[in-house]
Design an enzyme around this catalytic site. Structure first.
Site, mmCIF file in Angstrom:
data_model
loop_
_atom_site.group_PDB
_atom_site.id
_atom_site.type_symbol
_atom_site.label_atom_id
_atom_site.label_comp_id
_atom_site.label_asym_id
_atom_site.label_seq_id
_atom_site.Cartn_x
_atom_site.Cartn_y
_atom_site.Cartn_z
ATOM 1 N N LEU A 257 0.831 -1.205 0.000
ATOM 2 C CA LEU A 257 0.000 0.000 0.000
ATOM 3 C C LEU A 257 0.861 1.249 0.000
ATOM 4 C CD1 LEU A 257 -2.741 -1.102 2.550
ATOM 5 C CD2 LEU A 257 -2.835 -1.175 0.050
ATOM 6 N N CYS A 258 0.250 2.361 -0.403
ATOM 7 C CA CYS A 258 0.890 3.670 -0.435
ATOM 8 C C CYS A 258 1.531 3.962 0.920
ATOM 9 C CB CYS A 258 -0.190 4.701 -0.754
ATOM 10 S SG CYS A 258 0.365 6.400 -0.698
ATOM 11 N N PRO A 259 2.733 4.443 0.951
ATOM 12 C CA PRO A 259 3.599 4.915 -0.126
ATOM 13 C C PRO A 259 4.655 3.897 -0.545
ATOM 14 C CG PRO A 259 4.496 5.703 1.923
ATOM 15 C CD PRO A 259 3.257 4.871 2.270
ATOM 16 N N ASP B 103 -1.886 -1.243 -5.735
ATOM 17 C CA ASP B 103 -2.499 -0.146 -4.988
ATOM 18 C C ASP B 103 -2.996 0.933 -5.950
ATOM 19 O OD1 ASP B 103 -3.291 1.623 -3.016
ATOM 20 O OD2 ASP B 103 -1.276 2.371 -2.644
#
Length: 75
Positions: A13-15, A40
């Site tokens: 997932l981000c980042p 993502d």
């Protein structure tokens, strides 16, 4: 076009996809091309923004539905 390195960021997932891309690009010579594969949805915004801010070239971005595939050339 020769792909220098591929990053599998599926499930991250981000980042994290962009952080992995940054780390790999830092270790490569100018002109090297990296393929980033991410799942993502936020990467669709994050990767182009990262390239714009750092001067790397976003060669292509493809949304396959389940994954996003980016080709980035190191500045």
């Amino acid at each position: 076009m020769e792909i220098t390195q591929e990053i599998d960021a599926i499930g991250l997932l981000c980042p994290l996809p962009v952080l992995r891309l940054r780390k790999v690009l830092e270790g490569l010579p100018s002109g090297a091309v990296v393929r980033l594969i991410a799942s993502d949805g936020a990467s669709w915004i994050d990767v182009p923004h990262f390239c714009g801010q750092t001067g790397h070239e976003l060669i292509s971005a493809e949304d396959t539905g389940k994954t996003k595939i980016y080709l980035v050339r190191r500045r």
